[in-house]
Design an enzyme around this catalytic site. Sequence first.
Site, PDB file in Angstrom:
ATOM      1  N   ASP A  63      -3.490  21.495   4.798  1.00 41.94           N
ATOM      2  CA  ASP A  63      -2.299  22.167   4.462  1.00 41.94           C
ATOM      3  C   ASP A  63      -0.893  21.470   4.765  1.00 41.94           C
ATOM      4  O   ASP A  63      -0.935  20.369   5.783  1.00 41.94           O
ATOM      5  CB  ASP A  63      -2.342  23.508   4.880  1.00 41.94           C
ATOM      6  CG  ASP A  63      -2.886  23.703   6.343  1.00 41.94           C
ATOM      7  OD1 ASP A  63      -2.890  22.736   7.276  1.00 41.94           O
ATOM      8  OD2 ASP A  63      -3.361  24.755   6.825  1.00 41.94           O
ATOM      9  N   ASN A 134      -5.634  36.097  12.406  1.00 43.45           N
ATOM     10  CA  ASN A 134      -5.871  37.130  11.287  1.00 43.45           C
ATOM     11  C   ASN A 134      -7.144  36.708  10.510  1.00 43.45           C
ATOM     12  O   ASN A 134      -7.515  37.164   9.449  1.00 43.45           O
ATOM     13  CB  ASN A 134      -4.800  37.358  10.475  1.00 43.45           C
ATOM     14  CG  ASN A 134      -4.180  36.121   9.683  1.00 43.45           C
ATOM     15  OD1 ASN A 134      -4.974  34.933  10.007  1.00 43.45           O
ATOM     16  ND2 ASN A 134      -3.263  36.259   8.618  1.00 43.45           N
ATOM     17  N   HIS A 136      -7.430  33.512   9.023  1.00 40.31           N
ATOM     18  CA  HIS A 136      -7.219  32.610   8.202  1.00 40.31           C
ATOM     19  C   HIS A 136      -7.819  31.205   8.407  1.00 40.31           C
ATOM     20  O   HIS A 136      -7.957  30.863   9.674  1.00 40.31           O
ATOM     21  CB  HIS A 136      -5.826  32.366   7.750  1.00 40.31           C
ATOM     22  CG  HIS A 136      -4.704  31.610   8.521  1.00 40.31           C
ATOM     23  ND1 HIS A 136      -3.439  32.104   8.808  1.00 40.31           N
ATOM     24  CD2 HIS A 136      -4.995  30.766   9.575  1.00 40.31           C
ATOM     25  CE1 HIS A 136      -3.184  31.473   9.757  1.00 40.31           C
ATOM     26  NE2 HIS A 136      -3.850  30.561  10.408  1.00 40.31           N
ATOM     27  N   GLU A 141      -4.896  33.044   3.568  1.00 42.42           N
ATOM     28  CA  GLU A 141      -4.562  34.207   4.572  1.00 42.42           C
ATOM     29  C   GLU A 141      -5.416  35.484   3.864  1.00 42.42           C
ATOM     30  O   GLU A 141      -6.159  35.340   2.727  1.00 42.42           O
ATOM     31  CB  GLU A 141      -3.028  34.711   4.154  1.00 42.42           C
ATOM     32  CG  GLU A 141      -1.840  33.788   4.539  1.00 42.42           C
ATOM     33  CD  GLU A 141      -2.044  33.633   6.168  1.00 42.42           C
ATOM     34  OE1 GLU A 141      -2.785  33.986   6.782  1.00 42.42           O
ATOM     35  OE2 GLU A 141      -0.933  33.323   6.608  1.00 42.42           O
TER      36      GLU A 141
END
Length: 251
Positions: A63, A134, A136, A141
């Site tokens: 990313d 979370n 990801h 996400e």
Amino acid sequence: MRIIVRDTAVEAAEHAADLVVDSAGGVLGLATGSSPQPLYAALAARVADGSVDFGRTRGFALDEYVGLDPAHPESYHSIIARDVIGPLGFSPSRVFVPAGSGTLDEVDARALDYDAAIAAAGGVDVQILGIGSNGHIGFNEPGSAADSVTRRVDLAPSTIAANSRFFRSAGEVPVQAVTQGISTILRARSIVLVASGAAKARAVRAAVEGPVGESCPASFLRLHDEVTLCLDSAAASQLGVGLRSGAGVGA
Ligand code: F6R
């Protein structure tokens, strides 16, 4: 899914390094952030002692932030150069990072080409991953679909808050990124996820024991046959008792 638990992140990283060296000469998928730092250090030590050579290995980063100059010290272009290309001895021309700068149309167009570039290189042999608190993976996400490909995404507020530690002011923290998709990641032949610290324990538990689905993107890793989680004991602390010792679960 295999689960390896060691007392410390450094020990877990040594196990991960044993798995990652198999990609030397092939294609390695590269994560950034804090989690893989001990792994890159372990690999750099092996490069330094001559036991592995990444000089002909191709690398594809997961990313990149959108709207950050690639020369910014916190861009993933910079971090991959600093943490991977230099210490691991990759050839810069063999390492690719998604493009996050330019107009949004340019960013979107170049994201579309990224999966094809990975496929043209023969596909990823070993994909390194971290995990967000979370759940990801990459910057997929919660809400990311299993069939998602490399694309521009909005970062979750909790991700923006977590990433703010790397930037001087809140206004500087990117709110979007380009990330490999879930399906891009799952096309790797094998996957090594590293996680350490109590802040990751809930996400690790959701990935391993929760339902497979968009609420915890890392849970999609259970659809893949060759996944190893390398955890320190704090990251494993919320797993069922049998798993905390690294016994492993079925795929
Ligand atoms: C980084 C990436 C992210 C991080 C995750 C955890 O390339 O794709 O998924 O792995 O945000 O970040 P750290 O390791 O900094 O806690």
